[in-house]
Design an enzyme around this catalytic site. Structure first.
Site, PDB file in Angstrom:
ATOM      1  CB  SER A 103       0.260  -1.854   3.315  1.00  0.00           C
ATOM      2  OG  SER A 103       0.029  -1.106   4.498  1.00  0.00           O
ATOM      3  CE  LYS A 104      -7.839  -5.371   4.486  1.00  0.00           C
ATOM      4  NZ  LYS A 104      -8.405  -4.418   5.390  1.00  0.00           N
ATOM      5  NE  ARG A 105      -0.162  -3.653   9.037  1.00  0.00           N
ATOM      6  CZ  ARG A 105       1.150  -3.527   9.251  1.00  0.00           C
ATOM      7  NH1 ARG A 105       1.591  -2.634  10.127  1.00  0.00           N
ATOM      8  NH2 ARG A 105       1.992  -4.288   8.604  1.00  0.00           N
TER       9      ARG A 105
END
Ligand code: GLU
Length: 526
Positions: free
Chosen positions: A262-264
Site C-alpha cells: 500500500s501507499k502507506r
C-alpha cells in the site's frame, strides 16, 4: 482452436495516479505482445463517473512514455477499433444491453437504493439473485405494461444480469490453471444504469474486449473474482469461441509483514508507489514518484518485471526491455504474491546509474544541491559523481537496523559530498579520526600543524594543479621528506575521515581553496 493473433490491452480507470502494480500489469502485457508479435491496446475505462479524477489519464500516458512502454493503439495512439475511451462508446454498449434484454439474459430492475437497503436489513446476507429476485421490483415481477409505464414516467432503473444458479463456472487461467466457481455464489450484477446512461465495468469490459478482438486478458489478481461473471457474459452473448484467455497476475505484497502493498508502506519506508510524482487535484497532496526520486526507467522496468516472474536461475537479473521480451513467459509467472523489495529496487538503480555517463546524474544532482542553496557547474557535478558514485551509504531498514547500501540516487550523494561545496567551519576534537591523526607538538616531533604548514608551503609551489600533476610533483617530495600527511590533509579539506582520493579532491577544489582550508585547519586545531 485456431491460433489467434495476440492482442492484449491495458485498461486502467482514470481514478487517480497509476499504482506501481498497474505499471507491472501493463509491462507484462507489453512483454507478452512483443514476444508474440502481437498488439497492445490502451483503453480508458471511465464509465464510473463518480470516481473520475481529472489529470489521471494524462498522468498514465506520461508514465508509460517515461518508462518506454509503447502502445500500438488506443487513447492518444489511434487505431481502427476506437473510440478507446469508454465514455465515448455509450451507443455501442446500449445496443449490447438491449441484446441481453431481448434474449432474456438480463432484466430491468427499479428498486431504489432505499428499497434495497430496507431489504438488506430485513434479510440477512441479502444478495440480489435467483433466490430473491422474485421478491423485488423488476421486469420479472412486473407486467410489460407496468415496466413501460415506469420507464415512460421517468423512473430510473438498472439492468441486471440474470445468473442461472447451481452451475460450475470454469475459468481457465494461464497462471492458475482451472478455477471453478459455482454460479450460486454470484449475484445478479448491475450491467447498466439509466441514470447516467452508462454501462458498469463488467459489461463495458466484455463488450470492448470482444469488439477490440482481445486474445488475452492479463490483469491483476484482484480481478480474478470477476472472471466467472465475465465467462458467463461471453456465453450470454454467444461469444465463447472468441473468449480471451485469462491470466491473473500475482499480488504485490508489503516489504515487511503480510498483505497487499500500500501507499502507506511506501511512506513509512521511504519509497514511491507511483511511477511519477502525483499532485492530487482535490487535496493538493503530493505523492512521490520513481522518476522524481531519481530512478532511471530501465531500472524500474527491470525490477518490476521480476516481481512475479524470473528468467530462470542461470540467467542474470539485469535485463534490458528487449532481453525481457526475449525471455518472458506468462505461463511461468508465479501464483504467489511477490514481496516488494524496495532495497532491491535501489540496487537495480545503482547498477543502471553506474552504467550511465556520469553527466546523466547532473539534473537530479543539481536539484539536490539547489535545495541546499548550492550552485555548481555541470562539470563540477559530473566530477563529484565520478569520484563518489561507487561509495556506500548507511540506511535504517524497516526493523530499525543500520545497514549499508550502494549509492542509488543523486540524493544519496549529498550526505557524502557536502565538503566539495562547503568548507569545514569547525572540527570535532572528539572525533576518533581527528584524535588519532592530529597530534600536538612535543619535544621530539614538530606536530601535525607544523607538518601541515610545510606541506601547504610545498603545495603552493605546485604549477600543474591537476590530480595527475600533483601526484607526479608531490609524491616524490613526500617520500624524500619521510612524511605521512594524508590523514591530516584529509582533516583539513574534508573535516572528517571520509571522501575521495586527496589529489582528486585538491584538484576539484583548486589551489586557492585547498590552501585556504589548510591554513584554517592549522589555525583551528593548532
Ligand atoms: N478498469 C480495470 C482496472 O482499472 C480493468 C481491469 C481489467 O483489466 O479487466 O484495472
Amino acid at each position: 482452436m485456431t491460433e489467434r493473433k495476440v492482442r492484449v490491452r491495458f485498461a486502467p480507470s482514470p481514478t487517480g495516479p497509476l499504482h506501481i502494480g498497474g505499471v507491472r500489469t501493463a509491462l507484462y502485457n507489453y512483454l507478452y505482445a512483443r514476444k508474440h508479435g502481437g498488439e497492445l491496446i490502451f483503453r480508458i475505462e471511465d464509465t464510473d463517473t463518480t470516481r473520475f479524477v481529472p489529470g489521471a489519464e494524462e498522468y498514465i500516458i506520461e508514465s508509460f512514455k517515461w518508462l518506454g512502454i509503447k502502445f500500438d493503439e488506443g487513447v492518444s495512439f489511434g487505431g481502427n477499433h476506437g473510440p478507446y475511451r469508454q465514455s465515448e462508446r455509450r451507443d455501442i454498449y446500449k445496443k449490447y444491453v438491449d441484446v441481453l434484454l431481448q434474449n432474456g439474459k438480463a432484466y430491468i430492475a427499479f428498486d431504489t437504493p432505499e428499497e434495497l437497503d430496507a431489504k438488506r436489513k430485513e434479510v440477512e446476507n441479502f444478495q440480489y439473485d435467483a433466490s430473491t429476485r422474485q421478491q423485488m421490483r423488476n421486469s420479472l415481477t412486473l407486467s410489460k405494461e407496468e415496466v413501460d409505464a415506469l420507464i415512460e414516467s421517468g423512473h430510473q432503473y438498472v439492468v441486471r444480469f440474470k445468473i442461472e444458479p447451481g452451475r460450475d463456472v470454469e475459468v481457465d487461467d494461464i497462471i492458475r490453471g482451472k478455477v471453478v466457481i459455482n454460479s450460486s455464489v454470484l449475484d445478479d450484477k448491475v450491467l447498466y444504469k439509466s441514470a447516467d446512461q452508462l454501462p458498469t465495468y463488467h459489461l463495458a469490459n466484455i463488450v470492448d474486449d470482444h469488439l477490440m478482438e482481445v486474445s488475452h486478458v492479463i490483469r491483476g489478481e484482484e480481478w480474478l473474482p470477476s472472471a466467472p461473471l465475465h465467462v458467463l457474459l461471453y456465453e450470454a452473448f454467444g461469444w465463447t469461441d472468441t473468449m480471451p484467455r485469462f491470466a491473473h497476475l500475482p499480488l504485490l505484497l508489503k516489504p515487511i509483514g503480510n498483505g497487499k502493498l500500500s501507499k502507506r508502506d511506501g511512506d513509512k519506508l521511504g519509497f514511491p508507489v507511483f511511477p511519477l510524482e502525483w499532485h492530487d487535484p482535490k487535496t493538493g497532496d503530493i505523492s512521490s514518484g520513481y522518476r522524481e526520486k531519481g530512478y532511471v526507467p530501465e531500472a524500474v522496468v527491470n525490477f518490476l518485471a521480476l516481481l512475479g516472474w524470473n528468467p530462470g536461475e542461470d540467467h542474470s537479473e539485469m535485463m534490458t526491455l528487449d532481453e525481457l521480451v526475449e525471455h518472458f513467459d506468462l505461463s511461468k509467472c508465479s501464483k504467489n504474491g511477490a514481496k516488494f523489495d524496495y532495497v532491491k529496487a535501489a540496487w537495480f538503480n545503482h547498477q543502471y546509474l553506474i552504467q550511465h555517463p556520469d553527466s546523466d546524474w547532473v539534473p537530479a544532482f543539481d536539484q539536490v544541491l539547489r535545495a541546499q542553496g548550492i550552485e555548481a557547474t555541470a562539470e563540477q557535478m559530473t566530477e563529484v559523481v565520478r569520484m563518489m558514485k561507487t561509495k556506500v551509504i548507511e540506511y535504517v531498514d524497516g526493523q530499525g537496523n543500520k545497514k549499508k547500501r550502494n549509492i542509488s540516487f543523486a540524493s544519496d550523494l549529498w550526505p557524502l559530498c557536502q565538503f566539495f561545496f562547503v568548507a569545514p567551519a569547525s572540527f570535532d576534537r572528539e572525533d576518533k579520526f581527528i584524535r588519532k591523526n592530529w597530534k600536538a607538538a612535543d619535544a621530539e616531533q614538530a606536530g601535525t600543524a607544523a607538518e601541515m604548514s610545510r606541506f601547504a608551503d610545498r603545495l603552493a609551489e605546485a604549477t600543474d594543479w591537476t590530480a595527475e600533476g600533483l601526484k607526479a610533483d608531490i609524491d616524490p617530495w613526500v617520500e624524500e621528506q619521510q612524511l605521512r600527511p594524508w590523514n591530516a590533509w584529509r582533516i583539513c579539506l574534508v573535516g572528517l575521515g571520509q571522501g575521495p582520493d586527496m589529489y582528486e579532491l585538491a584538484a576539484f577544489l583548486g589551489k586557492e581553496e585547498t590552501l585556504c582550508r589548510m591554513r584554517f585547519a592549522i589555525a583551528e586545531l593548532g
